[in-house]
Design an enzyme around this catalytic site. Sequence first.
Site, PDB file in Angstrom:
ATOM      1  N   GLY A 239       0.694  -1.193  -0.030  1.00  0.00           N
ATOM      2  CA  GLY A 239      -0.099  -0.011   0.161  1.00  0.00           C
ATOM      3  C   GLY A 239       0.795   1.325   0.142  1.00  0.00           C
ATOM      4  O   GLY A 239      -0.016   2.417  -0.124  1.00  0.00           O
ATOM      5  N   GLY A 276       3.307  -3.521  -3.838  1.00  0.00           N
ATOM      6  CA  GLY A 276       3.342  -3.773  -5.387  1.00  0.00           C
ATOM      7  C   GLY A 276       3.678  -2.292  -5.918  1.00  0.00           C
ATOM      8  O   GLY A 276       4.884  -2.308  -6.551  1.00  0.00           O
ATOM      9  N   ARG A 277       2.699  -1.289  -5.964  1.00  0.00           N
ATOM     10  CA  ARG A 277       3.023  -0.130  -6.532  1.00  0.00           C
ATOM     11  C   ARG A 277       4.522   0.704  -6.174  1.00  0.00           C
ATOM     12  O   ARG A 277       5.113   1.127  -7.337  1.00  0.00           O
ATOM     13  CB  ARG A 277       1.937   0.863  -6.083  1.00  0.00           C
ATOM     14  CG  ARG A 277       1.751   2.136  -6.883  1.00  0.00           C
ATOM     15  CD  ARG A 277       0.812   3.435  -6.326  1.00  0.00           C
ATOM     16  NE  ARG A 277      -0.128   2.623  -5.747  1.00  0.00           N
ATOM     17  CZ  ARG A 277      -1.537   2.691  -6.466  1.00  0.00           C
ATOM     18  NH1 ARG A 277      -1.720   3.034  -7.705  1.00  0.00           N
ATOM     19  NH2 ARG A 277      -2.581   1.920  -5.770  1.00  0.00           N
ATOM     20  N   ARG A 313      -6.567   3.655 -15.133  1.00  0.00           N
ATOM     21  CA  ARG A 313      -6.448   4.450 -13.884  1.00  0.00           C
ATOM     22  C   ARG A 313      -7.181   6.025 -14.081  1.00  0.00           C
ATOM     23  O   ARG A 313      -8.123   6.114 -13.065  1.00  0.00           O
ATOM     24  CB  ARG A 313      -5.205   4.485 -13.405  1.00  0.00           C
ATOM     25  CG  ARG A 313      -4.342   3.195 -13.232  1.00  0.00           C
ATOM     26  CD  ARG A 313      -3.278   3.241 -12.172  1.00  0.00           C
ATOM     27  NE  ARG A 313      -3.508   3.640 -10.786  1.00  0.00           N
ATOM     28  CZ  ARG A 313      -3.440   4.779 -10.144  1.00  0.00           C
ATOM     29  NH1 ARG A 313      -2.920   5.776 -10.987  1.00  0.00           N
ATOM     30  NH2 ARG A 313      -3.734   4.926  -8.874  1.00  0.00           N
ATOM     31  N   TYR A 317     -10.473   5.738 -11.535  1.00  0.00           N
ATOM     32  CA  TYR A 317     -10.310   6.592 -10.301  1.00  0.00           C
ATOM     33  C   TYR A 317     -10.139   7.751 -10.380  1.00  0.00           C
ATOM     34  O   TYR A 317      -9.730   8.719  -9.644  1.00  0.00           O
ATOM     35  CB  TYR A 317      -8.993   5.872  -9.692  1.00  0.00           C
ATOM     36  CG  TYR A 317      -8.800   4.207  -9.597  1.00  0.00           C
ATOM     37  CD1 TYR A 317      -9.573   3.523  -8.909  1.00  0.00           C
ATOM     38  CD2 TYR A 317      -7.635   3.841 -10.338  1.00  0.00           C
ATOM     39  CE1 TYR A 317      -9.224   2.015  -8.648  1.00  0.00           C
ATOM     40  CE2 TYR A 317      -7.332   2.449 -10.172  1.00  0.00           C
ATOM     41  CZ  TYR A 317      -8.259   1.864  -9.683  1.00  0.00           C
ATOM     42  OH  TYR A 317      -8.196   0.318  -9.489  1.00  0.00           O
ATOM     43  N   CYS A 343     -14.137   4.506 -27.816  1.00  0.00           N
ATOM     44  CA  CYS A 343     -15.658   5.215 -28.071  1.00  0.00           C
ATOM     45  C   CYS A 343     -16.382   5.328 -26.718  1.00  0.00           C
ATOM     46  O   CYS A 343     -17.243   4.530 -26.448  1.00  0.00           O
ATOM     47  CB  CYS A 343     -16.327   4.607 -28.894  1.00  0.00           C
ATOM     48  SG  CYS A 343     -15.756   4.104 -30.444  1.00  0.00           S
ATOM     49  N   GLU A 344     -15.811   6.150 -25.671  1.00  0.00           N
ATOM     50  CA  GLU A 344     -16.185   6.331 -24.391  1.00  0.00           C
ATOM     51  C   GLU A 344     -15.734   7.724 -23.993  1.00  0.00           C
ATOM     52  O   GLU A 344     -14.640   8.064 -24.178  1.00  0.00           O
ATOM     53  CB  GLU A 344     -15.699   5.275 -23.498  1.00  0.00           C
ATOM     54  CG  GLU A 344     -15.996   4.131 -23.597  1.00  0.00           C
ATOM     55  CD  GLU A 344     -16.958   3.340 -22.520  1.00  0.00           C
ATOM     56  OE1 GLU A 344     -17.608   4.292 -21.707  1.00  0.00           O
ATOM     57  OE2 GLU A 344     -17.063   2.211 -22.805  1.00  0.00           O
ATOM     58  N   TYR A 371      -0.030  -1.209 -12.318  1.00  0.00           N
ATOM     59  CA  TYR A 371      -1.589  -0.992 -12.433  1.00  0.00           C
ATOM     60  C   TYR A 371      -1.953  -0.601 -13.753  1.00  0.00           C
ATOM     61  O   TYR A 371      -3.029   0.016 -13.937  1.00  0.00           O
ATOM     62  CB  TYR A 371      -2.542  -0.605 -11.196  1.00  0.00           C
ATOM     63  CG  TYR A 371      -2.222  -1.179  -9.914  1.00  0.00           C
ATOM     64  CD1 TYR A 371      -2.527  -2.399  -9.916  1.00  0.00           C
ATOM     65  CD2 TYR A 371      -1.359  -0.760  -9.050  1.00  0.00           C
ATOM     66  CE1 TYR A 371      -2.585  -3.077  -8.613  1.00  0.00           C
ATOM     67  CE2 TYR A 371      -1.258  -1.083  -7.687  1.00  0.00           C
ATOM     68  CZ  TYR A 371      -1.770  -2.327  -7.660  1.00  0.00           C
ATOM     69  OH  TYR A 371      -1.456  -3.155  -6.424  1.00  0.00           O
TER      70      TYR A 371
HETATM   71  N1  LLP Z   1      -1.503  -6.798  -0.719  1.00  0.00           N
HETATM   72  C1  LLP Z   1      -3.075  -7.090  -0.882  1.00  0.00           C
HETATM   73  C2  LLP Z   1      -3.700  -8.075  -0.189  1.00  0.00           C
HETATM   74  C3  LLP Z   1      -3.854  -6.050  -1.772  1.00  0.00           C
HETATM   75  O1  LLP Z   1      -4.977  -6.285  -1.956  1.00  0.00           O
HETATM   76  C4  LLP Z   1      -2.788  -5.279  -2.609  1.00  0.00           C
HETATM   77  C5  LLP Z   1      -3.515  -4.520  -3.605  1.00  0.00           C
HETATM   78  C6  LLP Z   1      -1.494  -5.142  -2.344  1.00  0.00           C
HETATM   79  C7  LLP Z   1      -0.790  -5.960  -1.336  1.00  0.00           C
HETATM   80  C8  LLP Z   1      -0.567  -4.188  -3.108  1.00  0.00           C
HETATM   81  O2  LLP Z   1      -0.853  -2.995  -2.864  1.00  0.00           O
HETATM   82  P1  LLP Z   1       0.063  -1.877  -3.314  1.00  0.00           P
HETATM   83  O3  LLP Z   1       1.609  -1.907  -2.506  1.00  0.00           O
HETATM   84  O4  LLP Z   1       0.313  -2.024  -4.760  1.00  0.00           O
HETATM   85  O5  LLP Z   1      -0.500  -0.627  -2.872  1.00  0.00           O
HETATM   86  N2  LLP Z   1      -5.729  -0.886  -9.240  1.00  0.00           N
HETATM   87  C9  LLP Z   1      -5.576   0.044  -8.152  1.00  0.00           C
HETATM   88  C10 LLP Z   1      -4.784  -0.490  -7.018  1.00  0.00           C
HETATM   89  C11 LLP Z   1      -5.511  -1.748  -6.284  1.00  0.00           C
HETATM   90  C12 LLP Z   1      -4.953  -2.446  -5.384  1.00  0.00           C
HETATM   91  C13 LLP Z   1      -5.421  -3.625  -4.963  1.00  0.00           C
HETATM   92  N3  LLP Z   1      -4.613  -4.239  -3.820  1.00  0.00           N
HETATM   93  C14 LLP Z   1      -4.813   1.510  -8.575  1.00  0.00           C
HETATM   94  O6  LLP Z   1      -4.486   1.485  -9.920  1.00  0.00           O
HETATM   95  O7  LLP Z   1      -4.543   2.370  -7.820  1.00  0.00           O
END
Ligand code: LLP
Length: 415
Positions: A239, A276-277, A313, A317, A343-344, A371
């Site tokens: 996160g 992740g991000r 994104r 969002y 087309c949106e 993402y």
């Molecule tokens: N762990 C779990 C259980 C998760 O659900 C997620 C992300 C992560 C780790 C990794 O989170 P990060 O470190 O990447 O923030 N599509 C959205 C983000 C959705 C995240 C879903 N879960 C976007 O483009 O902002």
Amino acid sequence: MDPFRYRDGELCAEEVPLADIAARYGTPTYVYSRAAIEAAFREYTAAFAGTPHLVCYALKANSNLAILALLARLGAGFDIVSGGELARVLHAGGDPAKIVFSGVGKTDTEIVAALAAGILCFNVESASELERIAAIAAREGRRAPVSLRVNPHVDARTHPYIATGLAESKFGIAHTAAPELYRRAAAMPSLAVRGIDCHIGSQVLDLDAYVETAARMFELVDTLAAEGIVLEHVDLGGGLGVRYRDDDTPIVLARYADAVRAARGAREVKLLFEPGRRLVGEAGVLLTRVLYLKPGEAKHFAIVDAAMNDLLRPALYAAWHGVDPVRPRAGATTVYDVVGPVCESGDFLAEARALALAEGDLLAVRTAGAYGMAMSSNYNSRPRACEVLVDGAHAHVVRERERIDALWNGEHVAR
Ligand code: LLP
């Protein structure tokens, strides 16, 4: 580190001009920097040096095999949420013993596959799932390693679609209900209780949310220990946010690590993380070409060859991504909405940007490593973009542009 910098008036990925990549491989193309991904991973592990820990990359952010292989070689674990992600990690050479399996809806087939692979831990999200995993493990003659994903009811103050730690969220087990479920898990012979897990949301910029969460997790560790349920690890999820706009201030990893260490105190538990991000977001751009400039009465549009199917994104969002010209032009700017061919009306990559543009110019949509490709689709029968990984002066195609005839792979005409 920012691997995308101007050299002699040209935006480059490490040492490779983005214009060369566009000339060689076409557009739209995702371009990633190997050095930036490595640096982000090393920053995470360096911050926790001296404390037992494992960084499990959440590959939902970007699951390209080259990125998985790169991180596996650096010693990363992986946070998966599907059987498809499990298969990808194994195919890329990831160590199954470093995989945690998250997600609210694991199927029987996925549970069987993860057990057979010998993963580190299932992050269990409900009482029913716990029973299901126990039954499958018993049937297979195995012991399933489990953590409960606990919902700490903390407000991560992020976009509502990506906040997951609130009481109204579908994710996790309420922290108040967790001890009872741990007791049940501990009594099931086909389960091995290993740890506790949480994830409060994504693109989080507020360290206090993690401080609160960590305190709650370690409090539970103590409550359970007092009952004889001793946990080996605490998984604090992912996160941590990145910089999309200049005024975003990502959490400094060293400060995050200090706060987490302080909450852990002298307890002998290993720390797990699921970023992740933070590992890939700033390491990627989406390279696109201006097809048409379309002046209008109310707005001016720069119509580019990338669209919402490539980068969802902004549409989903209202996310803001920087847009930089690959070869900036001198002269007056015009305020454009940068939009795709889909087309949106929601198909935009950026709104109201002052740019000096001509048709045929290349643009880099910034902070697109996470993402971006992972959420892409074939909407409007648009083939998926090419992906290139840059390493110093070399550009490697790590996913070919999808071919048109691959669009109907597996489809059949009913006669
Ligand atoms: N762990 C779990 C259980 C998760 O659900 C997620 C992300 C992560 C780790 C990794 O989170 P990060 O470190 O990447 O923030 N599509 C959205 C983000 C959705 C995240 C879903 N879960 C976007 O483009 O902002």
